[in-house]
Design an enzyme around this catalytic site. Structure first.
Site: not given
Length: 673
Positions: A190, A383-385, A453-454, A472, A478
């Site tokens: 609650n 890696h692909h950001e 990730h994200e 992730e 991190e």
């Protein structure tokens, strides 16, 4: 590798029809295979569908309503009649290509109720319930029909009404960010508002429950809105324009899931979510290979390296070859390289459309590095950001994966560091769900595994697309490098196995050996060295990272455990646990008779008694024990570690002494004559 054999039949012992004489409203009763859990389905006087759940005769969920609301259409919440029903049972086994269990039993009883509106357009809606020994899954099914075609869903009105004001472990929705990177809290129901799933409940009756969903496909993610003190209601994540879901009949919703456990470890070992997903759509699984990797990554978080160009650029040809050399020397499978591609210079988080996923920086010879990695039998992890520029990424997907496939990269870590996708849509709305699925399916075409990730939360999709290896979706290591709150507190990793980890593997990135670094925010790794080792057992990921800088492993005897510990497991047990305080987990190697054990604690030092009854019968084992040494303490002295061996068997009970913020990691190897 795969084995599917489905059996269906009328299950009179598990499903009964009860007719109330007063209103003659039929009630359908379904039991789990072990008869411990019972579901009852009925209609209210107004024809609204409702269900309730009990376990060993005690109420788990009180009567809870079901239904949907639409834009520009009459809602489907009441005015129904039951036109027919079906009951089935299934008892099969299937094998995973990787996981926490090699073989999974799919044993459930099923009730399907066909509903029709009594007036108006007499639209149809089905409800499908499956009861397993470890809990319940149910979904809505909307058949193809004349008066229900394309719809805009404005609300799903699924209720979860508890009999009491239980405590719940939870994180808020879209608070610090939109990808679940908050610290879990334990509160009475609650006092909460809108919370994410998995949400884990400690009941007043001693049960442990977890609400979540399975097979999230072309739909919005479900969050939980507290509608009454003891009740949550599904709250779908909307599009930017307010619509929750665009759909066209025929369609079905994700499964709404409820895990029921009598001990905390029952939540960890539940396979309900996986059983509610479809079998693998990838026929050739030979290219999907779990691995342990290091990476040009932690150095960026410590500001030793930079992602963008300059004197500190980490992803150079020379530096990458050094990491490859280290991986080859220590029999690690892969090397992750971040910051190799054009787009990192300046404030890359502001506009991800600057990223190219095929053009390397001048100081990164991608062709030569690919050849060097292959020559050393080490796999590159790409890696692909995207900085949330999802459409920009989709436009380059085919070319990017073709490039990786050609140079021998068969795993990619993706990233979406932005509160929104394409500046306006939530990661966990239908827009995001569609995008992440497109990436996974396209990657499968080019034999590429994904570490997302994200992300949108996991819902068991790794069964259908086993190239979705890990995600992730939580506060990982991190945060211990730069977080303004000082990093993840010691109890964080004693909570994750019973909350975030219920949604699937997590790329937490354990393995920190150096605790002496300094950052502006005074963040720190809040563990002892021994606990960092134990996390490899308690935090499951088929792509598992040794996260520290290579130089911090050199000459360290404890590094042997990281080199030895597997990434995937044929069996998993939880000998003892208390959420937020401690957990002991034991797992059997997928490819050998070895067992491994990890025990971790929060900020309190404690002693645990662990019976080794999980070990095989008539077998003696050499236990290689990595435990906190004298004076070890996560705050003041994280380094002391004792490495010893002893002979044990399943009749042995080990006494584990865990320092504050500490742990114990053990490898059990059968003794050979």
């Amino acid at each position: 590798m795969k084995k599917y054999l489905y059996t269906f039949g009328l299950t009179l012992c598990s499903c009964a029809l009860i007719v109330s004489c007063a209103k003659e409203q039929p009630t359908y009763k379904l039991s789990s295979p072990d008869q411990a859990t019972t579901l009852e389905f009925s209609l209210t006087e107004s024809g609204a569908p409702q269900y309730k759940v009990s376990h060993n005769g005690a109420s788990v969920l009180e009567p809870s309503l079901l239904g949907f609301e639409f834009e520009d259409l009459k809602s489907m919440t009441d005015g129904f009649e039951i036109i027919s029903s079906e009951e089935h049972n299934t008892d099969t086994s299937w094998e995973q290509p990787w996981g926490e269990f090699k073989t999974i039993r799919n044993h459930h009883n099923e009730l399907v109720v066909h509903l029709k509106e009594t007036e108006g357009e007499q639209r149809l809606m089905d409800l499908k319930f499956r009861l397993f020994d470890d809990g319940l899954g149910f979904r809505y099914v909307f058949p193809k029909q004349k008066h229900l075609d394309s719809v805009k869903i404005s609300n799903e009105l699924t209720q979860f009404t508890f009999p009491k004001n239980h405590d719940v472990w939870w994180i808020p929705v879209h608070a610090e960010n939109s990808y679940y990177e908050s610290l879990y809290k334990k509160s009475p129901m609650n006092t909460t508002d809108t919370i994410n799933t998995p949400a884990t409940f400690e009941t007043k009756d001693g049960l442990y429950l977890a609400l979540h969903e399975a097979n999230l496909t072309d739909f919005a993610s479900m969050t939980l809105l507290k509608s009454k003190d003891n009740q949550y209601e599904s709250d779908l994540v909307p599009w930017a324009n307010g619509v929750k879901v665009y759909a066209q009949t025929p369609f079905e919703t994700p499964w709404r899931t409820l895990i029921i456990g009598e001990q905390p470890g029952d939540l960890v070992t539940s396979t309900l979510m996986l059983n509610l997903n479809e079998p693998s759509k990838i026929e050739d699984l030979s290219w999907i290979k779990p691995s342990k990797y290091i990476g040009i990554w932690w150095g960026m978080h410590l500001d030793k390296y930079s992602w963008g160009q300059g004197d500190k650029h980490g992803a150079t040809t020379e530096n990458t070859k050094k990491y490859i050399d280290f991986a080859a020397k220590h029999s690690l499978d892969g090397v992750l390289v971040e910051g190799w591609n054009v787009g990192w210079d300046g404030d890359w988080t502001a506009d991800g459309r600057a990223f190219s996923f095929t053009q390397p920086y001048p100081d990164f010879d991608i062709e030569a590095i690919g050849e060097y990695a292959a020559m050393n039998n080490v796999r590159l992890i790409g890696h692909h950001e995207t900085a949330g520029a999802a459409k920009h990424y989709e436009d380059q997907l085919e070319d990017a994966f073709k490039l990786y496939n050609r140079i021998g990269v068969n795993a990619v870590k993706t990233g979406y560091v932005n509160k929104y996708l394409d500046k306006k849509e939530w990661h966990d709305g239908q827009y995001g769900v569609r995008h992440y699925r497109k990436v996974i399916e396209t990657a499968a075409k080019y034999h590429i595994m994904i570490d997302n990730h994200e992300p949108v939360k996991g819902t068991g999709l790794q069964r259908t697309y086993p190239n979705l290896m890990t995600q992730e979706g939580g506060r990982g290591q991190e945060y211990n490098a730069w977080s303004a709150d000082g990093g993840n507190p010691p109890e964080h990793t004693t909570i994750l196995p019973f909350t975030r980890m219920l949604s699937g593997p997590m790329d937490f990135t354990p393995g920190n050996f150096d605790f002496s670094y300094e950052t502006p925010n005074k963040a720190m790794v809040p563990t002892t060295l021994a606990k960092q080792l134990a996390l490899y057992v308690t935090m499951f990921s088929p792509l598992q990272m040794a996260s520290d800088l290579p130089e911090n492993y050199e000459g360290q005897p404890a590094f042997q455990f990281i080199k030895d510990v597997p990434e995937i497991w044929s069996e998993t047990v939880v000998p003892n646990a208390e959420i937020g305080k401690y957990v002991t987990m034991a797992r059997k190697d997928w490819n050998s008779p070895d067992w491994y054990l990890g025990a971790i604690t929060n900020a309190d030092a404690r002693q645990l008694q662990v019976p080794l009854t999980f070990l095989d019968e008539n077998t003696s084992y050499t236990a290689q024990i990595y435990e906190d040494g004298e004076g070890a303490n996560y705050k003041s002295n994280p380094y002391p570690i004792n490495i010893t061996t002893k002979t044990v068997d399943r009749n042995t009970t080990l006494k584990l002494n865990l320092a504050a913020g500490g742990g114990t990691a053990i490898r059990f190897t059968p003794v050979t004559e």
